[in-house]
Design a protein around this motif. Structure first.
Motif, PDB file in Angstrom:
ATOM      1  N   PRO A  45       0.974  17.475  49.345  1.00  0.00           N
ATOM      2  CA  PRO A  45       0.693  18.842  49.028  1.00  0.00           C
ATOM      3  C   PRO A  45       1.772  19.774  49.152  1.00  0.00           C
ATOM      4  CG  PRO A  45      -1.310  18.033  49.962  1.00  0.00           C
ATOM      5  CD  PRO A  45      -0.059  16.940  50.160  1.00  0.00           C
ATOM      6  N   VAL A  46       2.457  20.807  48.329  1.00  0.00           N
ATOM      7  CA  VAL A  46       3.602  21.453  48.376  1.00  0.00           C
ATOM      8  C   VAL A  46       3.309  22.736  48.912  1.00  0.00           C
ATOM      9  CG1 VAL A  46       4.591  20.167  46.299  1.00  0.00           C
ATOM     10  CG2 VAL A  46       3.431  22.336  45.794  1.00  0.00           C
ATOM     11  N   SER A  47       4.690  23.241  49.582  1.00  0.00           N
ATOM     12  CA  SER A  47       4.382  24.360  50.270  1.00  0.00           C
ATOM     13  C   SER A  47       5.711  25.265  50.188  1.00  0.00           C
ATOM     14  CB  SER A  47       4.047  24.158  51.793  1.00  0.00           C
ATOM     15  OG  SER A  47       5.070  23.225  52.241  1.00  0.00           O
ATOM     16  N   GLY A  48       6.287  25.551  48.944  1.00  0.00           N
ATOM     17  CA  GLY A  48       7.520  26.163  48.878  1.00  0.00           C
ATOM     18  C   GLY A  48       7.205  27.646  48.708  1.00  0.00           C
ATOM     19  N   GLY A  49       8.023  28.423  48.934  1.00  0.00           N
ATOM     20  CA  GLY A  49       8.114  29.908  48.777  1.00  0.00           C
ATOM     21  C   GLY A  49       8.309  30.332  50.113  1.00  0.00           C
ATOM     22  N   VAL A  51       3.389  22.954  56.602  1.00  0.00           N
ATOM     23  CA  VAL A  51       2.746  23.928  56.524  1.00  0.00           C
ATOM     24  C   VAL A  51       1.839  23.256  55.296  1.00  0.00           C
ATOM     25  CG1 VAL A  51       2.433  26.019  55.349  1.00  0.00           C
ATOM     26  CG2 VAL A  51       4.264  25.703  56.813  1.00  0.00           C
ATOM     27  N   ILE A  86       8.615  21.248  46.626  1.00  0.00           N
ATOM     28  CA  ILE A  86       9.289  21.774  47.779  1.00  0.00           C
ATOM     29  C   ILE A  86       8.245  21.663  49.155  1.00  0.00           C
ATOM     30  CG2 ILE A  86      10.334  23.828  49.059  1.00  0.00           C
ATOM     31  CD1 ILE A  86      11.244  24.444  46.283  1.00  0.00           C
ATOM     32  N   TRP A  87       8.683  21.618  50.450  1.00  0.00           N
ATOM     33  CA  TRP A  87       7.678  21.598  51.391  1.00  0.00           C
ATOM     34  C   TRP A  87       8.440  22.269  52.523  1.00  0.00           C
ATOM     35  CZ3 TRP A  87       9.264  17.597  48.435  1.00  0.00           C
ATOM     36  CH2 TRP A  87       8.180  16.839  47.518  1.00  0.00           C
ATOM     37  N   LYS A  88       7.855  22.861  53.530  1.00  0.00           N
ATOM     38  CA  LYS A  88       8.257  23.627  54.462  1.00  0.00           C
ATOM     39  C   LYS A  88       7.485  23.269  55.824  1.00  0.00           C
ATOM     40  CE  LYS A  88       5.915  27.944  53.968  1.00  0.00           C
ATOM     41  NZ  LYS A  88       6.124  28.768  52.804  1.00  0.00           N
ATOM     42  N   ARG A  89       8.554  23.013  56.841  1.00  0.00           N
ATOM     43  CA  ARG A  89       8.170  22.919  58.264  1.00  0.00           C
ATOM     44  C   ARG A  89       8.235  23.936  59.011  1.00  0.00           C
ATOM     45  NH1 ARG A  89       6.892  17.608  60.300  1.00  0.00           N
ATOM     46  NH2 ARG A  89       7.534  17.752  62.543  1.00  0.00           N
ATOM     47  N   ARG A  91       7.636  10.801  54.177  1.00  0.00           N
ATOM     48  CA  ARG A  91       8.867   9.942  54.554  1.00  0.00           C
ATOM     49  C   ARG A  91       8.775   9.802  56.063  1.00  0.00           C
ATOM     50  NH1 ARG A  91      12.129  13.348  56.818  1.00  0.00           N
ATOM     51  NH2 ARG A  91      11.445  14.998  55.986  1.00  0.00           N
ATOM     52  N   VAL A 138       6.113  23.356  42.261  1.00  0.00           N
ATOM     53  CA  VAL A 138       7.355  23.067  42.446  1.00  0.00           C
ATOM     54  C   VAL A 138       7.550  22.046  43.937  1.00  0.00           C
ATOM     55  CG1 VAL A 138       9.776  23.799  42.889  1.00  0.00           C
ATOM     56  CG2 VAL A 138       8.289  25.146  41.508  1.00  0.00           C
ATOM     57  N   MET A 163       5.851  33.458  41.618  1.00  0.00           N
ATOM     58  CA  MET A 163       5.538  33.175  42.999  1.00  0.00           C
ATOM     59  C   MET A 163       4.131  32.259  43.103  1.00  0.00           C
ATOM     60  SD  MET A 163       7.992  33.355  44.985  1.00  0.00           S
ATOM     61  CE  MET A 163       7.009  32.827  46.446  1.00  0.00           C
ATOM     62  N   LEU A 193       4.682  28.924  41.379  1.00  0.00           N
ATOM     63  CA  LEU A 193       5.896  28.098  42.425  1.00  0.00           C
ATOM     64  C   LEU A 193       5.088  27.533  43.581  1.00  0.00           C
ATOM     65  CD1 LEU A 193       9.243  29.664  43.363  1.00  0.00           C
ATOM     66  CD2 LEU A 193       7.859  28.521  45.207  1.00  0.00           C
ATOM     67  N   LYS A 194       4.214  28.154  43.871  1.00  0.00           N
ATOM     68  CA  LYS A 194       3.867  27.423  45.185  1.00  0.00           C
ATOM     69  C   LYS A 194       2.580  26.255  44.883  1.00  0.00           C
ATOM     70  CE  LYS A 194       3.909  31.377  48.505  1.00  0.00           C
ATOM     71  NZ  LYS A 194       4.050  30.757  49.435  1.00  0.00           N
ATOM     72  N   SER A 237      13.743  32.786  51.941  1.00  0.00           N
ATOM     73  CA  SER A 237      13.766  31.285  51.463  1.00  0.00           C
ATOM     74  C   SER A 237      13.600  31.067  50.167  1.00  0.00           C
ATOM     75  CB  SER A 237      12.452  30.653  52.144  1.00  0.00           C
ATOM     76  OG  SER A 237      11.342  31.400  51.745  1.00  0.00           O
ATOM     77  N   VAL A 238      13.125  32.333  49.373  1.00  0.00           N
ATOM     78  CA  VAL A 238      13.122  32.198  47.775  1.00  0.00           C
ATOM     79  C   VAL A 238      13.447  33.736  47.411  1.00  0.00           C
ATOM     80  CG1 VAL A 238      10.535  32.515  47.962  1.00  0.00           C
ATOM     81  CG2 VAL A 238      11.625  31.680  45.904  1.00  0.00           C
ATOM     82  N   TYR A 240      13.157  23.682  54.972  1.00  0.00           N
ATOM     83  CA  TYR A 240      12.573  23.245  53.524  1.00  0.00           C
ATOM     84  C   TYR A 240      13.384  22.003  53.124  1.00  0.00           C
ATOM     85  CZ  TYR A 240      10.590  27.894  53.031  1.00  0.00           C
ATOM     86  OH  TYR A 240       9.910  29.093  53.500  1.00  0.00           O
ATOM     87  N   GLU A 241      12.514  21.340  52.406  1.00  0.00           N
ATOM     88  CA  GLU A 241      13.066  20.148  51.580  1.00  0.00           C
ATOM     89  C   GLU A 241      12.375  20.163  50.253  1.00  0.00           C
ATOM     90  OE1 GLU A 241      11.842  16.751  54.369  1.00  0.00           O
ATOM     91  OE2 GLU A 241      11.088  15.978  52.361  1.00  0.00           O
ATOM     92  N   ALA A 242      13.242  19.173  49.293  1.00  0.00           N
ATOM     93  CA  ALA A 242      12.906  19.568  47.872  1.00  0.00           C
ATOM     94  C   ALA A 242      12.920  17.994  47.614  1.00  0.00           C
ATOM     95  CB  ALA A 242      13.268  20.316  47.284  1.00  0.00           C
ATOM     96  N   PHE A 273       8.696  11.860  50.836  1.00  0.00           N
ATOM     97  CA  PHE A 273       8.810  13.279  51.039  1.00  0.00           C
ATOM     98  C   PHE A 273       7.980  13.881  52.153  1.00  0.00           C
ATOM     99  CE2 PHE A 273      10.978  13.058  46.810  1.00  0.00           C
ATOM    100  CZ  PHE A 273      12.159  13.482  47.046  1.00  0.00           C
ATOM    101  N   ALA A 274       8.497  14.796  52.866  1.00  0.00           N
ATOM    102  CA  ALA A 274       7.836  15.378  53.869  1.00  0.00           C
ATOM    103  C   ALA A 274       7.031  14.501  55.024  1.00  0.00           C
ATOM    104  CB  ALA A 274       7.041  16.645  53.359  1.00  0.00           C
ATOM    105  N   GLN A 275       5.627  14.903  55.134  1.00  0.00           N
ATOM    106  CA  GLN A 275       4.772  13.833  55.979  1.00  0.00           C
ATOM    107  C   GLN A 275       4.743  12.434  55.532  1.00  0.00           C
ATOM    108  OE1 GLN A 275       3.985  16.510  54.075  1.00  0.00           O
ATOM    109  NE2 GLN A 275       2.096  17.390  54.925  1.00  0.00           N
ATOM    110  N   HIS A 323      15.635  29.009  45.237  1.00  0.00           N
ATOM    111  CA  HIS A 323      15.074  28.584  46.506  1.00  0.00           C
ATOM    112  C   HIS A 323      16.020  28.172  47.240  1.00  0.00           C
ATOM    113  CE1 HIS A 323      11.926  27.424  49.207  1.00  0.00           C
ATOM    114  NE2 HIS A 323      10.827  27.726  48.219  1.00  0.00           N
TER     115      HIS A 323
END
Lengths: 81, 139
Positions: free
Chosen positions: A77-81, B133, B119-122, A12, B117, B110, B113-114, B89-90, B47-49, A8-10, B78
């Motif tokens: 490392p994750v960056s959701g939200g 990020v 999930i990744w954001k670019r 991938r 979970v 929140m 979640l960070k 986004s959420v 975002y990808e997950a 995933f991400a970087q 999300h």
């Protein structure tokens, strides 16, 4: 012993693919999988200390034994939200 | 129910499901795409997950929010894929008998979640560059 590994991400982007097959001897551990991937893709070296690893959807440690047929996932490392 | 979606999040539907006769407070939190980061203009976030694991993690957060706080209902959606500025986004919706618990639970969800979970954001910038990020180690 074989299975699948997801990126995933970087990770991938460094691997140039979203997934790959793994094929390692019986008794191999998560860290052996990481080492074999780094051997073929040295670019993942800087990411490796920051990766979390899941096996069949559960977080595992570097010394966890791989299970035949398992789906591994390498998670930066994750960056959701 | 926890959800991942490529489409715009239907916050009205989430809010409608959260309004209950036994609750006097509903908190709807939207996390929206911001058009700048460190002085650079952001065109959009993508975002990808790891979807199966992310959905389970979101569902666990919903359950834990109800166990840890005096809240009756918690729902997290999300978005994945490209999210332009001003779009959410959420969305986290929490209902409780009283507002204190609802505010606390909304913030807790929140924060968790960070870190919990996958999930990744670019960020994609106006100058054509993009970058992942900086994240938090998954736990």
């Amino acid at each position: 012993m074989q299975g699948k590994v997801l990126f995933f991400a970087q990770m991938r982007e460094q691997m140039g693919a979203a997934s790959a097959a793994w094929d390692l001897p019986e008794g191999s551990r998560v860290r052996d999988l990481l080492a074999s991937l780094e051997a073929s893709h040295p670019g993942i070296g800087p990411l490796r200390p920051h990766l979390a690893v899941a096996m069949n959807g559960e977080l595992v440690r570097a010394d966890t034994m791989l299970a035949a047929g398992a789906e591994l996932a390498l998670l930066p490392p994750v960056s959701g939200g | 129910m926890a959800e991942l979606t490529l489409a715009a999040i239907d916050q009205a539907a989430l809010q409608a499901r959260a309004i209950r006769a036994d609750c006097g407070a509903v908190i709807v939190f939207l996390g929206t795409t911001r058009d700048h980061h460190d002085g650079r203009r952001v065109l959009q976030l993508a975002y990808e997950a790891y979807e199966s694991m992310a959905l389970e993690a979101l569902a666990r957060l919903e359950r834990e929010a109800c166990e840890r706080f005096e809240v009756s209902h918690c729902e997290v959606t999300h978005r994945l894929g490209e999210v332009p500025p001003t779009e959410a986004s959420v969305v986290v919706v929490v209902s409780a008998a009283h507002r204190g618990a609802a505010y606390e639970a909304s913030r807790w969800v929140m924060d968790e979640l960070k870190a919990r979970v996958p999930i990744w954001k670019r960020e994609r910038f106006e100058d054509g560059n993009s970058q992942w990020v900086d994240g938090t180690p998954l736990r």
